[in-house]
Design a protein around this motif. Sequence first.
Motif, PDB file in Angstrom:
ATOM      1  N   GLN A  15       1.039  -0.963  -0.065  1.00  0.00           N
ATOM      2  CA  GLN A  15       0.340   0.407   0.146  1.00  0.00           C
ATOM      3  C   GLN A  15       0.424   1.142   0.157  1.00  0.00           C
ATOM      4  N   TRP A  16       2.103   1.190   0.885  1.00  0.00           N
ATOM      5  CA  TRP A  16       2.849   2.281   0.846  1.00  0.00           C
ATOM      6  C   TRP A  16       3.572   2.925  -0.394  1.00  0.00           C
ATOM      7  N   ALA A  17       3.979   1.866  -1.047  1.00  0.00           N
ATOM      8  CA  ALA A  17       4.079   2.089  -2.778  1.00  0.00           C
ATOM      9  C   ALA A  17       3.561   2.255  -3.345  1.00  0.00           C
ATOM     10  N   THR A  18       2.647   1.606  -2.827  1.00  0.00           N
ATOM     11  CA  THR A  18       1.708   2.487  -4.251  1.00  0.00           C
ATOM     12  C   THR A  18       1.062   3.191  -4.357  1.00  0.00           C
ATOM     13  N   PHE A  19       0.996   4.207  -3.059  1.00  0.00           N
ATOM     14  CA  PHE A  19       0.550   5.755  -2.831  1.00  0.00           C
ATOM     15  C   PHE A  19       1.637   6.412  -2.984  1.00  0.00           C
ATOM     16  N   ALA A  20       2.940   5.852  -3.184  1.00  0.00           N
ATOM     17  CA  ALA A  20       3.872   6.602  -2.506  1.00  0.00           C
ATOM     18  C   ALA A  20       4.658   7.827  -3.947  1.00  0.00           C
ATOM     19  N   TYR A  39       1.816  14.395 -14.587  1.00  0.00           N
ATOM     20  CA  TYR A  39       1.921  13.809 -13.220  1.00  0.00           C
ATOM     21  C   TYR A  39       1.456  14.195 -12.991  1.00  0.00           C
ATOM     22  N   LEU A  40       1.134  15.712 -12.371  1.00  0.00           N
ATOM     23  CA  LEU A  40       0.675  16.452 -10.955  1.00  0.00           C
ATOM     24  C   LEU A  40      -0.024  15.574 -11.133  1.00  0.00           C
ATOM     25  N   MET A  41      -1.310  15.300 -11.508  1.00  0.00           N
ATOM     26  CA  MET A  41      -2.340  15.286 -11.078  1.00  0.00           C
ATOM     27  C   MET A  41      -2.730  13.175 -11.050  1.00  0.00           C
ATOM     28  N   GLY A  42      -1.860  12.878 -11.586  1.00  0.00           N
ATOM     29  CA  GLY A  42      -1.339  11.102 -10.996  1.00  0.00           C
ATOM     30  C   GLY A  42      -2.473  10.418 -12.327  1.00  0.00           C
ATOM     31  N   THR A  43      -2.463  10.455 -13.345  1.00  0.00           N
ATOM     32  CA  THR A  43      -3.685  10.087 -14.551  1.00  0.00           C
ATOM     33  C   THR A  43      -3.151   9.339 -14.961  1.00  0.00           C
ATOM     34  N   TYR A  44      -1.357   8.902 -14.635  1.00  0.00           N
ATOM     35  CA  TYR A  44      -1.403   7.788 -15.500  1.00  0.00           C
ATOM     36  C   TYR A  44      -0.844   6.476 -14.797  1.00  0.00           C
ATOM     37  N   LYS A  45      -1.657   6.451 -13.899  1.00  0.00           N
ATOM     38  CA  LYS A  45      -1.472   5.695 -12.703  1.00  0.00           C
ATOM     39  C   LYS A  45      -2.509   4.734 -12.675  1.00  0.00           C
ATOM     40  N   PRO A  46      -2.786   3.654 -12.326  1.00  0.00           N
ATOM     41  CA  PRO A  46      -3.993   2.492 -12.731  1.00  0.00           C
ATOM     42  C   PRO A  46      -4.428   2.805 -11.391  1.00  0.00           C
ATOM     43  N   ILE A  47      -4.191   3.553 -10.320  1.00  0.00           N
ATOM     44  CA  ILE A  47      -5.132   3.389  -9.421  1.00  0.00           C
ATOM     45  C   ILE A  47      -5.571   4.874  -9.222  1.00  0.00           C
ATOM     46  N   PRO A  87     -10.947  10.483  -9.751  1.00  0.00           N
ATOM     47  CA  PRO A  87     -10.321  12.295  -9.309  1.00  0.00           C
ATOM     48  C   PRO A  87     -10.198  12.521  -7.931  1.00  0.00           C
ATOM     49  N   LEU A  88     -10.875  11.814  -6.714  1.00  0.00           N
ATOM     50  CA  LEU A  88     -10.933  11.873  -5.366  1.00  0.00           C
ATOM     51  C   LEU A  88      -9.796  11.155  -4.890  1.00  0.00           C
ATOM     52  N   ASN A  89      -8.532  10.374  -5.405  1.00  0.00           N
ATOM     53  CA  ASN A  89      -7.457  10.039  -5.266  1.00  0.00           C
ATOM     54  C   ASN A  89      -6.250  10.748  -5.274  1.00  0.00           C
ATOM     55  N   ASP A  90      -6.073  10.744  -3.959  1.00  0.00           N
ATOM     56  CA  ASP A  90      -5.065  11.947  -3.770  1.00  0.00           C
ATOM     57  C   ASP A  90      -3.519  11.273  -4.246  1.00  0.00           C
ATOM     58  N   CYS A  91      -3.300  11.069  -5.787  1.00  0.00           N
ATOM     59  CA  CYS A  91      -1.913  10.335  -6.048  1.00  0.00           C
ATOM     60  C   CYS A  91      -0.979  10.905  -7.077  1.00  0.00           C
ATOM     61  N   GLY A  92      -1.202  12.098  -7.560  1.00  0.00           N
ATOM     62  CA  GLY A  92      -1.008  13.043  -8.137  1.00  0.00           C
ATOM     63  C   GLY A  92       1.231  13.051  -7.498  1.00  0.00           C
ATOM     64  N   ASP A  93       2.035  13.383  -8.213  1.00  0.00           N
ATOM     65  CA  ASP A  93       3.343  13.301  -7.970  1.00  0.00           C
ATOM     66  C   ASP A  93       3.360  14.587  -8.202  1.00  0.00           C
ATOM     67  N   HIS A  94       5.025  15.052  -7.502  1.00  0.00           N
ATOM     68  CA  HIS A  94       5.421  16.249  -7.518  1.00  0.00           C
ATOM     69  C   HIS A  94       6.160  16.417  -9.050  1.00  0.00           C
ATOM     70  N   VAL A  95       6.330  17.899  -9.681  1.00  0.00           N
ATOM     71  CA  VAL A  95       6.989  17.816 -10.191  1.00  0.00           C
ATOM     72  C   VAL A  95       8.497  18.950 -10.168  1.00  0.00           C
ATOM     73  N   TYR A 152      -4.178  22.599  -5.171  1.00  0.00           N
ATOM     74  CA  TYR A 152      -3.997  21.441  -4.409  1.00  0.00           C
ATOM     75  C   TYR A 152      -2.849  21.180  -5.230  1.00  0.00           C
ATOM     76  N   THR A 153      -3.688  20.826  -6.735  1.00  0.00           N
ATOM     77  CA  THR A 153      -2.138  19.929  -7.654  1.00  0.00           C
ATOM     78  C   THR A 153      -0.573  20.825  -7.588  1.00  0.00           C
ATOM     79  N   MET A 154      -1.714  22.550  -8.030  1.00  0.00           N
ATOM     80  CA  MET A 154      -0.556  23.288  -8.387  1.00  0.00           C
ATOM     81  C   MET A 154       0.693  23.094  -7.171  1.00  0.00           C
ATOM     82  N   GLU A 155       0.092  22.775  -5.809  1.00  0.00           N
ATOM     83  CA  GLU A 155       1.005  22.968  -5.158  1.00  0.00           C
ATOM     84  C   GLU A 155       3.069  22.039  -5.170  1.00  0.00           C
TER      85      GLU A 155
END
Lengths: 290, 178
Positions: free
Chosen positions: B9-14, B37-45, B48-56, B119-122
């Motif tokens: 789980q930890w690695a999935t949401f890293a 990448y910011l929104m995390g749309t490339y991830k299988p998980i 829109p309500l899942n906080d899975c975006g990356d930092h760029v 929040y995504t812009m952050e």
Amino acid sequence: MALQRQGLNLLRRISIHGTTFTNRTDVRSYKRWVAPTLKELNIRTKKIGDTGEVKPTPRSSFLEWNYDAEVFAFGKRLGEEFNQDLLRKALMHKSYVNLQELQGNAVQSDGNTDLIKKGEDIISKYIQLELSKKYPDVIVQAIHNYLTDDNMLSHVGVHIGLKDIILTPEYPPETATIANTFKAVVAALEESSSLENCEKFVKDFVLAQLNGKEVFDIWEPEQPYKYLKGIKSDIEPRLCNQSAAKTILANYQVGIYSNKQLLGLGWGESVDVAKDMAALNVIQKIYNIK
Amino acid sequence: MSSLKRVQQWATFARIWHIYDASWQNPFQSAGLLKKYLMGTYKPIYHPLNDCGDHVVVINSGDIALPGDEWKKRVYFHHTGYPRGASWTLAWQLHKKDPTLVLKKAVYNSMDGNLQRRYTMERLHIYPDANVPADIMKNISNQLATPREVPKRLDHYSEKEVEEFPKIMDYPKNYILR
């Protein structure tokens, strides 16, 4: 005019009782459910007494309780052919026999003590035999302990309907009592039909409790890396990936290699955790556990 | 939950930290890429309500390249809210004031205007040059490929390279180069 006077009367009546509702606008009606509810609650509180516990009523205290029918139905419900005398013996605890003798009632049986011992052996042997086909001894022992624990056996016992037909002075019967009765019932089944039949019963009711469980839910080495080192000495952990190292969501990926071959991967919030998790992954592969 | 499940789980949401070199890149094209990448749309998980975006982390935003005559024609509108408070700023003026703003606004405008956008812009960190704080650099674990190749100017080639470059003709000896 008359209405106003009535309203005034109501106000006076309320203030006489010691409370004045300054903020009160309208009262549409008297709430006629309040008094009966409070009375009922009072009755129930008195019934509970000081301990605060509601004593459950045994089903056997009901007028139409038919113990013979219940015991007969118990076997039929499970789809097993029980020798009725043996089943009755299995359900009767030594403490119950003692109590009956103390009260001067004649009891033929002398309790299920020997059946408990026998049933325990059957369950234990069968589970170990079945598990050892798949798993090494450490895991077999751990899962065996998990399955033959009093909590687990009493859980099974309660859900096949043992709770109300056990003959014991205590009610509701304790966890250990239900577990023991289950063991005795297993032994009674073995004597009634055959060992093979009995083992199928244990498989269906006890071994089936592993459904939805993983081995690592039940057994896990305390220090996985050390444990793995004990099994396989030529291993070497390497940091494969890391992300967000300076944040609270740091994530590391560690791989365990042996002879430049990747054996397993693990993740974690620190390198140490990731190393241990990688070791668990390797153990999973070595022991072929899912 | 076994500990293996927990770290899964930890690695999935890293959160992954990506770095992106914006020099000579079109900010509007980059915005669409960074958004993913910011929104995390490339991830299988992704959800829109899942906080899975990356930092760029974007570096060299001062060296972005706008297409055509966008530097002169693109106008950024702002209104203070007071009468006569409207102002129009050309892209080159805005870039002069803050070399991160053109890219930042491009990314901001590329996303839908919902509650998540700010929040995504952050998670977007823009630096006008290659000077990134060491703590931020330590988080980075991936570099994003740039869609455009950085062109090499003639003055970036060494004299020897220019000399050795095959020519179709030689100037006559007495030819005077102005």
